[in-house]
Write a protein that holds these residues in place. Structure first.
Motif, PDB file in Angstrom:
ATOM      1  N   GLY A 126     -16.344  -5.569   5.201  1.00  0.00           N
ATOM      2  CA  GLY A 126     -16.066  -6.387   4.020  1.00  0.00           C
ATOM      3  C   GLY A 126     -14.804  -5.920   3.323  1.00  0.00           C
ATOM      4  N   ASP A 127     -14.513  -6.520   2.181  1.00  0.00           N
ATOM      5  CA  ASP A 127     -13.352  -6.115   1.401  1.00  0.00           C
ATOM      6  C   ASP A 127     -13.732  -6.124  -0.077  1.00  0.00           C
ATOM      7  OD1 ASP A 127     -13.108  -8.821   0.387  1.00  0.00           O
ATOM      8  OD2 ASP A 127     -12.172  -9.343   2.291  1.00  0.00           O
ATOM      9  N   LEU A 128     -12.774  -5.815  -0.910  1.00  0.00           N
ATOM     10  CA  LEU A 128     -13.027  -5.691  -2.341  1.00  0.00           C
ATOM     11  C   LEU A 128     -12.672  -6.955  -3.111  1.00  0.00           C
ATOM     12  CD1 LEU A 128     -11.657  -2.069  -2.887  1.00  0.00           C
ATOM     13  CD2 LEU A 128     -14.004  -2.792  -2.471  1.00  0.00           C
ATOM     14  N   LYS A 129     -12.459  -8.039  -2.389  1.00  0.00           N
ATOM     15  CA  LYS A 129     -12.138  -9.295  -3.057  1.00  0.00           C
ATOM     16  C   LYS A 129     -13.407 -10.131  -3.216  1.00  0.00           C
ATOM     17  CE  LYS A 129      -7.444  -9.497  -1.156  1.00  0.00           C
ATOM     18  NZ  LYS A 129      -6.478 -10.282  -0.359  1.00  0.00           N
ATOM     19  N   GLY A 130     -13.300 -11.181  -3.977  1.00  0.00           N
ATOM     20  CA  GLY A 130     -14.421 -12.099  -4.136  1.00  0.00           C
ATOM     21  C   GLY A 130     -15.535 -11.589  -5.016  1.00  0.00           C
ATOM     22  N   LEU A 131     -15.260 -10.578  -5.854  1.00  0.00           N
ATOM     23  CA  LEU A 131     -16.289 -10.045  -6.736  1.00  0.00           C
ATOM     24  C   LEU A 131     -16.041 -10.423  -8.188  1.00  0.00           C
ATOM     25  CD1 LEU A 131     -16.786  -6.476  -5.210  1.00  0.00           C
ATOM     26  CD2 LEU A 131     -18.257  -8.467  -4.961  1.00  0.00           C
ATOM     27  N   GLY A 132     -15.237 -11.438  -8.421  1.00  0.00           N
ATOM     28  CA  GLY A 132     -14.948 -11.859  -9.785  1.00  0.00           C
ATOM     29  C   GLY A 132     -16.120 -12.620 -10.403  1.00  0.00           C
ATOM     30  N   ILE A 142       4.350   2.446  -1.254  1.00  0.00           N
ATOM     31  CA  ILE A 142       3.065   3.047  -0.855  1.00  0.00           C
ATOM     32  C   ILE A 142       2.195   3.303  -2.085  1.00  0.00           C
ATOM     33  CG2 ILE A 142       1.990   5.103   0.143  1.00  0.00           C
ATOM     34  CD1 ILE A 142       4.453   5.333   1.972  1.00  0.00           C
ATOM     35  N   GLU A 143       2.811   3.832  -3.128  1.00  0.00           N
ATOM     36  CA  GLU A 143       2.063   4.111  -4.358  1.00  0.00           C
ATOM     37  C   GLU A 143       1.503   2.833  -4.972  1.00  0.00           C
ATOM     38  OE1 GLU A 143       2.785   6.200  -8.749  1.00  0.00           O
ATOM     39  OE2 GLU A 143       4.321   6.305  -7.182  1.00  0.00           O
ATOM     40  N   VAL A 144       2.297   1.780  -4.951  1.00  0.00           N
ATOM     41  CA  VAL A 144       1.814   0.507  -5.502  1.00  0.00           C
ATOM     42  C   VAL A 144       0.644  -0.015  -4.675  1.00  0.00           C
ATOM     43  CG1 VAL A 144       2.406  -1.923  -5.879  1.00  0.00           C
ATOM     44  CG2 VAL A 144       3.987  -0.119  -6.584  1.00  0.00           C
ATOM     45  N   GLN A 145       0.752   0.058  -3.354  1.00  0.00           N
ATOM     46  CA  GLN A 145      -0.355  -0.378  -2.502  1.00  0.00           C
ATOM     47  C   GLN A 145      -1.618   0.428  -2.776  1.00  0.00           C
ATOM     48  OE1 GLN A 145       1.303  -0.256   1.586  1.00  0.00           O
ATOM     49  NE2 GLN A 145       0.655  -2.399   1.704  1.00  0.00           N
ATOM     50  N   GLN A 146      -1.467   1.748  -2.856  1.00  0.00           N
ATOM     51  CA  GLN A 146      -2.628   2.596  -3.118  1.00  0.00           C
ATOM     52  C   GLN A 146      -3.234   2.280  -4.485  1.00  0.00           C
ATOM     53  OE1 GLN A 146      -0.801   6.431  -2.607  1.00  0.00           O
ATOM     54  NE2 GLN A 146      -1.487   6.610  -0.484  1.00  0.00           N
ATOM     55  N   ASN A 147      -2.385   2.132  -5.477  1.00  0.00           N
ATOM     56  CA  ASN A 147      -2.888   1.811  -6.815  1.00  0.00           C
ATOM     57  C   ASN A 147      -3.585   0.450  -6.837  1.00  0.00           C
ATOM     58  OD1 ASN A 147      -1.958   4.219  -7.870  1.00  0.00           O
ATOM     59  ND2 ASN A 147      -0.030   3.350  -8.600  1.00  0.00           N
ATOM     60  N   TYR A 148      -3.104  -0.464  -6.007  1.00  0.00           N
ATOM     61  CA  TYR A 148      -3.736  -1.779  -5.946  1.00  0.00           C
ATOM     62  C   TYR A 148      -5.160  -1.663  -5.421  1.00  0.00           C
ATOM     63  CZ  TYR A 148      -4.843  -6.455  -4.221  1.00  0.00           C
ATOM     64  OH  TYR A 148      -5.465  -7.642  -3.960  1.00  0.00           O
ATOM     65  N   TYR A 149      -5.330  -0.917  -4.332  1.00  0.00           N
ATOM     66  CA  TYR A 149      -6.672  -0.767  -3.773  1.00  0.00           C
ATOM     67  C   TYR A 149      -7.579   0.026  -4.715  1.00  0.00           C
ATOM     68  CZ  TYR A 149      -4.967  -2.644   0.653  1.00  0.00           C
ATOM     69  OH  TYR A 149      -4.450  -3.449   1.612  1.00  0.00           O
ATOM     70  N   VAL A 150      -7.010   1.022  -5.373  1.00  0.00           N
ATOM     71  CA  VAL A 150      -7.809   1.774  -6.347  1.00  0.00           C
ATOM     72  C   VAL A 150      -8.223   0.863  -7.509  1.00  0.00           C
ATOM     73  CG1 VAL A 150      -7.727   3.646  -8.035  1.00  0.00           C
ATOM     74  CG2 VAL A 150      -6.824   4.011  -5.739  1.00  0.00           C
ATOM     75  N   THR A 151      -7.303   0.017  -7.948  1.00  0.00           N
ATOM     76  CA  THR A 151      -7.628  -0.895  -9.044  1.00  0.00           C
ATOM     77  C   THR A 151      -8.674  -1.916  -8.627  1.00  0.00           C
ATOM     78  OG1 THR A 151      -5.377  -0.635  -9.921  1.00  0.00           O
ATOM     79  CG2 THR A 151      -6.644  -2.518 -10.699  1.00  0.00           C
TER      80      THR A 151
END
Length: 429
Positions: free
Chosen positions: A226-232, A398-407
């Motif tokens: 799965g992924d972290l999307k669709g949980l709104g 890379i930092e932006v991508q990581q922060n995106y997944y963390v967010t």
């Protein structure tokens, strides 16, 4: 001319969106995929701590059987012999059956307390599963997040590795200095170490899932899909607080504790009632053949009633303790209500803030970081920017991508905490 053609061919490997499958991860590591619905179902069935908690309900139900028991009767036997064989004084036997009759509704009060304890235990078990389900979901989300962060690190390493290889060719052709070529190689080696660290973090989170599943096998680990999307979700705070007051098992348990305290007060009052002791006995005395006072054998039947003198009733400590227990339960119920309202409010605002952070990434940050990196790659290919500028843009991306997944994880975790606080559950991904 051939020199520039070779440079262009070497730099053609540098495409940020390229997905490469280098074997930098441990090839011997075995795992099996598991979806969220199956995972939560297995946690409810196989989690060892939850299984142990279920026995509390069985223990409480056994207490009902114990509360139903009447006082046991007592049967006693006696034998007497005066030891005067020469004077032929004879011997005797006595037996008695006694039983305590409980008055004041003690048995009924005990059963009410035991039944109330069962209901309280069931509510506490329900609340335990509410927290277990939320904790298990957070562990599942953590494993998903760690896998995504690992993919970012691996992709970045592969891109840096290709850049290092291209710079080696460019150094051989005399287009860049040896320092730049070594810098590229050093950056690739550093990123490889970061891949290994991210891989270890991912495997550790998978091991946590096995613990939650009560799975002791060592041949493989479970990997969430799965992924972290669709949980709104869209919520109204006032409605959430109202739902929490209805759904939260711990609030229901606090209310049940009030009822249980009332049952304990009734039991305390019942225990002050006087019990009766009933007895039925028989005595037998043998012949006395003494020449001075001969006595025939004799059998005596006796019935008796005993009444205890309850001097302890002058000190109603048990009743007062139960009365204070009721007042305490009322305060705890009100406190639990306030705590739940605060938890829901905090979780709601935390979730709203997390949603805004995710939207910020999806409406500009990721696109801007990608555009900047693409521009730096193009400039570096044309010799218009330095390697350090390209590396800095790559680190930022890379930092932006990581922060995106963390967010995204924080947003999903905030939703879990909100639904945990409200006592509702509709999460699936």
């Amino acid at each position: 001319m051939n020199k520039y053609i070779n440079i262009i061919l070497a730099l053609a490997f540098l495409s940020v969106g390229t997905q490469l499958s280098a074997q930098v991860l441990d090839p011997s590591f075995a795992y099996k995929n598991i979806d969220y619905a199956t995972f939560v179902s297995l946690v409810g069935k196989n989690n060892l701590a939850y299984s142990a908690e279920k026995f509390n309900v069985d223990i409480a139900e056994a207490e009902i059987l114990q509360a139903r028991v009447f006082p046991d009767p007592e049967l006693s036997f006696e034998a007497s012999d005066n030891g005067q064989r020469r004077m032929k004084m004879g011997y005797g036997f006595a037996s008695e059956l006694s039983w305590t009759v409980e008055l004041g509704g003690k048995r009924h009060a005990r059963m009410d307390v035991a039944k109330g304890q069962v209901q309280l235990t069931q509510l506490l078990l329900e609340d335990y599963f509410r927290n277990l389900r939320a904790d298990a979901t957070l562990a599942y989300l953590t494993a998903l997040q760690n896998k995504m962060l690992l993919d970012v690190q691996q992709t970045s390493y592969e891109q840096m590795k290709k850049l290092s290889e291209a710079d080696s060719i460019r150094y051989g052709l005399g287009s860049i200095s040896q320092v730049d070529a070594r810098q590229s190689k050093l950056e690739a080696s550093t990123m490889l170490n970061e891949v290994f660290a991210a891989e270890a973090e991912w495997k550790s989170s998978l091991a946590d899932l096995s613990t939650l599943l009560g799975d002791d096998q060592i041949d493989f680990l479970w990997n969430p899909t799965g992924d972290l999307k669709g949980l709104g979700r869209d919520f109204v705070l006032s409605e959430l607080i109202g739902d929490a007051k209805v759904n939260r098992a711990d609030l229901q348990a606090a209310l049940q504790q009030k009822n249980l305290s009332s049952s304990l007060l009734k039991l305390a009052k019942a225990n002050r009632a006087i019990d009766l002791g009933l007895s039925l006995g028989m005595d037998y005395a043998s012949y006395v053949n003494n020449v001075i006072a001969p006595t025939p054998s004799m059998t005596t039947v006796k019935v008796g009633v005993s009444v205890p003198l309850k001097f302890s009733n002058k000190h109603p400590a048990e009743v007062r303790s139960a009365q204070w227990g009721i007042l305490q339960a009322e305060k705890e119920h009100k406190q639990t209500t306030l705590v739940i309202q605060s938890e829901v409010t905090q979780a709601y605002h935390g979730y709203r803030a997390a949603q805004k952070q995710v939207a910020q990434f999806e409406t500009g940050l990721l696109t801007d970081a990608q555009a900047i990196l693409d521009g730096k790659i193009y400039s570096y290919q044309r010799g218009e920017s330095s390697l350090l500028e390209l590396l800095d843009a790559q680190r930022t991306y890379i930092e932006v991508q990581q922060n995106y997944y963390v967010t995204r994880y924080n947003c999903a975790a905030a939703l879990v905490e909100l639904e945990r606080a409200v006592g509702i559950w509709d999460i699936n991904f």
